[in-house]
Write a protein that holds these residues in place. Sequence first.
Motif, PDB file in Angstrom:
ATOM      1  N   GLN A   1       0.623  -1.109   0.080  1.00 46.52           N
ATOM      2  CA  GLN A   1       0.206   0.071   0.050  1.00 46.52           C
ATOM      3  C   GLN A   1       0.953   1.002   0.070  1.00 46.52           C
ATOM      4  O   GLN A   1       0.090   2.214  -0.607  1.00 46.52           O
ATOM      5  N   ALA A   2       2.429   1.541   0.715  1.00 48.32           N
ATOM      6  CA  ALA A   2       2.641   2.263   0.976  1.00 48.32           C
ATOM      7  C   ALA A   2       4.143   2.384  -0.442  1.00 48.32           C
ATOM      8  O   ALA A   2       4.476   3.636  -0.691  1.00 48.32           O
ATOM      9  N   LEU A   3       4.511   1.137  -1.077  1.00 51.30           N
ATOM     10  CA  LEU A   3       4.979   1.108  -2.137  1.00 51.30           C
ATOM     11  C   LEU A   3       5.210   0.807  -3.562  1.00 51.30           C
ATOM     12  O   LEU A   3       4.633  -0.339  -3.884  1.00 51.30           O
ATOM     13  N   SER A   4       5.699   1.196  -4.430  1.00 54.78           N
ATOM     14  CA  SER A   4       5.400   1.323  -5.992  1.00 54.78           C
ATOM     15  C   SER A   4       6.986   1.302  -6.610  1.00 54.78           C
ATOM     16  O   SER A   4       7.547   2.106  -6.446  1.00 54.78           O
ATOM     17  N   LEU A   5       6.984   0.353  -7.095  1.00 63.93           N
ATOM     18  CA  LEU A   5       7.886   0.156  -8.151  1.00 63.93           C
ATOM     19  C   LEU A   5       8.149   0.814  -9.859  1.00 63.93           C
ATOM     20  O   LEU A   5       6.617   0.624  -9.967  1.00 63.93           O
ATOM     21  N   ARG A   6       8.747   1.189 -10.275  1.00 58.58           N
ATOM     22  CA  ARG A   6       8.292   1.769 -11.397  1.00 58.58           C
ATOM     23  C   ARG A   6       9.648   2.055 -12.446  1.00 58.58           C
ATOM     24  O   ARG A   6      10.929   1.981 -12.128  1.00 58.58           O
ATOM     25  N   GLY A   7       9.732   1.550 -13.846  1.00 59.53           N
ATOM     26  CA  GLY A   7      10.566   1.273 -14.285  1.00 59.53           C
ATOM     27  C   GLY A   7      10.382   1.246 -16.565  1.00 59.53           C
ATOM     28  O   GLY A   7       8.793   1.215 -16.211  1.00 59.53           O
ATOM     29  N   GLY A   8      11.499   1.834 -16.745  1.00 59.35           N
ATOM     30  CA  GLY A   8      10.680   1.557 -18.109  1.00 59.35           C
ATOM     31  C   GLY A   8      11.498   2.233 -19.422  1.00 59.35           C
ATOM     32  O   GLY A   8      12.852   1.614 -18.931  1.00 59.35           O
ATOM     33  N   LEU A   9      11.695   1.508 -20.778  1.00 57.02           N
ATOM     34  CA  LEU A   9      12.607   1.340 -21.807  1.00 57.02           C
ATOM     35  C   LEU A   9      12.139   1.620 -22.926  1.00 57.02           C
ATOM     36  O   LEU A   9      10.670   1.657 -23.221  1.00 57.02           O
ATOM     37  N   SER A  10      13.176   2.433 -23.642  1.00 59.91           N
ATOM     38  CA  SER A  10      12.537   2.748 -25.214  1.00 59.91           C
ATOM     39  C   SER A  10      13.561   2.937 -26.141  1.00 59.91           C
ATOM     40  O   SER A  10      15.379   3.242 -25.779  1.00 59.91           O
ATOM     41  N   THR A  11      13.538   3.260 -27.157  1.00 58.67           N
ATOM     42  CA  THR A  11      14.629   2.501 -28.502  1.00 58.67           C
ATOM     43  C   THR A  11      13.934   4.079 -29.135  1.00 58.67           C
ATOM     44  O   THR A  11      12.971   3.444 -29.619  1.00 58.67           O
ATOM     45  N   VAL A  12      14.229   4.947 -29.470  1.00 59.99           N
ATOM     46  CA  VAL A  12      13.807   6.033 -30.861  1.00 59.99           C
ATOM     47  C   VAL A  12      15.009   6.321 -31.382  1.00 59.99           C
ATOM     48  O   VAL A  12      16.091   6.782 -31.665  1.00 59.99           O
ATOM     49  N   PHE A  13      13.808   6.252 -33.312  1.00 56.08           N
ATOM     50  CA  PHE A  13      14.856   6.947 -34.798  1.00 56.08           C
ATOM     51  C   PHE A  13      14.743   7.949 -34.160  1.00 56.08           C
ATOM     52  O   PHE A  13      13.877   8.688 -33.954  1.00 56.08           O
ATOM     53  N   GLY A  14      15.872   8.807 -34.773  1.00 48.92           N
ATOM     54  CA  GLY A  14      16.165  10.336 -34.263  1.00 48.92           C
ATOM     55  C   GLY A  14      16.498  11.092 -35.926  1.00 48.92           C
ATOM     56  O   GLY A  14      16.607  11.831 -35.634  1.00 48.92           O
TER      57      GLY A  14
END
Length: 653
Positions: free
Chosen positions: A424-437
């Motif tokens: 209830q008190a603790l959350s975890l988060r994360g993300g990944l991306s690869t982007v054409f520029g």
Amino acid sequence: MRHRTGALLRGTKSILMGSVAAVIATTTQAEVFQLDPLVVQQRDIHGQAADRATSMYVSDFELERARTGDLKDVFAGIASVSVGGGIPIAQKIFINGVDMLNLGVSIDGAAQNNRAFHHVTSNAIDPGLLKQVRADATISPADAGPFALAGSVVFETVDAEDILTDGQAVGGNLRLSYADNGDTAQGALTLAGQYNGFSWLGYVKRASGDDYTTGAGTAQVGSGANMLSTLGKVAYEAQEGHRFELSAQHLRDNELRQFRPNFGGQGGSAQPLYQFNTLRRSYSFTYENVLADGLWDPKLTLGYSENAVNRPLNEDSNGTTGTYSMTLQNTFHLDGASSIVAGLDYQDTTGNYYSPPTSSSPADVTERSRNIGVFAQARLAATDRLDLSFGARYDRQRFTGTGGQQITNQGLSANASATFQLTQALSLRGGLSTVFGGLDIEDNYTFNPAWDYTGLRPSRANNATLGFDYEVGGLKLGGELFVSQFKNARTSTYGATRNSDFESRGFNLGATYGWDSGFARVTMSHSKVSINGQEEDSYTTLDFGAPIGTVFAFEVEQDTGIQGLKVGGGIDAALPKTGRGSFGNRDFPGYQVVNVFAEYVPPSMKNLTIRGEISNLFDVTYADRTTYGGDFQSIDTLKEPGRTISVVAVFQF
């Protein structure tokens, strides 16, 4: 005004990363909740999505405080967003160590071109006309548009509905301010009206003043204020929810500046002064149905934005970059808070440098980029504890070089983010991306008709972030690790254009504690940037990022018990940092700067607010860590103003 409803945000991810002074509480614009002592509103209908886990929102409360200031004031208290440069024309924004040139930026939905003369900013924006600011740090969703290599920044300007109270046909506000350091005076007038679904808004702001003095009591030559900002909006909203809106914004800075406006001088002396005339303008048209739900919720945005720099030397020297943009998308609303956004977008950017035929070396040189993309982004509340967001886009870019060369590149981009409520008190988060520029439009003032583009390859960014949020009672803690890696990023001098690899990595930490009559917040950000695997100086990393090191921000506010009176303050600080790289021959000094304020709303005049502030209370002589040249002995950095006493009065009618 939107009338959609949605679930309350779980957790406190925005504030813990130093993004707002209070957690955004609901996706209903019409409802207002109070968390800690601050009242804020959530206008982002995707605010609870996993891809917003590291997004930083600037609250209405903080924007109101910054309206007679600059971008440094907008992001005050957010250590992971650094704004360097003591004057608006020189202020550049860095998020997690990455220059905002490498982020997707929009104003009222119109894509902003991110190019200008490298000694001035390409992101000058008047805080007085803003109603919402959101920075998606490190990971960008597919619907953020093309070229959002390491995140995106979304600015929205005020509407008539934000100015008028319920049932009010015509109204507005007047803001007046004076700062003793530089004798700088500002006046801003906003008028708005609405009738039978039509609404309109007009805004004008004028700022003028002399050169300010640094903490050492020395005049910072070329720092005087001479700015004119305007905003006009017209909208029509039918009872069925169909809304059409047209927006036009201009910001002009026209004043004597040093030859390089982001320098404080060279060799202990100020540089020669020239009349710099810079103009940033942005236009947008938007159609949407603010009452739409289900599987049909289309939105169309058309836009044009432009940066223009006129730097007369012996003759005119002009750099102009303009971007036409279009986005057509549909939101498929699924069960609960889940949705899919899909569509297509187009951007056409032209950069031009021009000096007249009378010049000893006349020039009329152009680069152009045309990009069309298709995208889809899913945002799913998978379970009561798990939120997922993932998407992809395909972009095809046609690039025209200074000699008319035609280069076509295409590429896929993908992203995925997740938030899991462990307890209830603790959350975890994360993300990944690869982007054409693709290939960037270069700085107009380095354009060379003889450039050889043969060896240039399209850039690509790979990003990752991992973090946590923890909340118990009034205490909130949070942190994250981040890394952004650019492969084949374009870097150019007049003599050549080539590819380099850039990286920014580091971490952010934050804590806030709220009580009945106030709050305190502290944030910390540490980042390290490198080029081709080597930690580098601010010249080598120019246009990619800045060697920031470790910076802190602290804020506190307290109601006094006297009706209508509150006081507060803050500290901006940076640890010393060793100069690195091929050209860095000086260490960055550390600094600690204290700001205090008092704000009073007379009980008998609720429509009047008076604010007094002392910035740089102890008259420290310093340059912000992201101000260019702090690691070079040959450059006198552009110092921030010394002790400044200012008074602001706001009258609503």
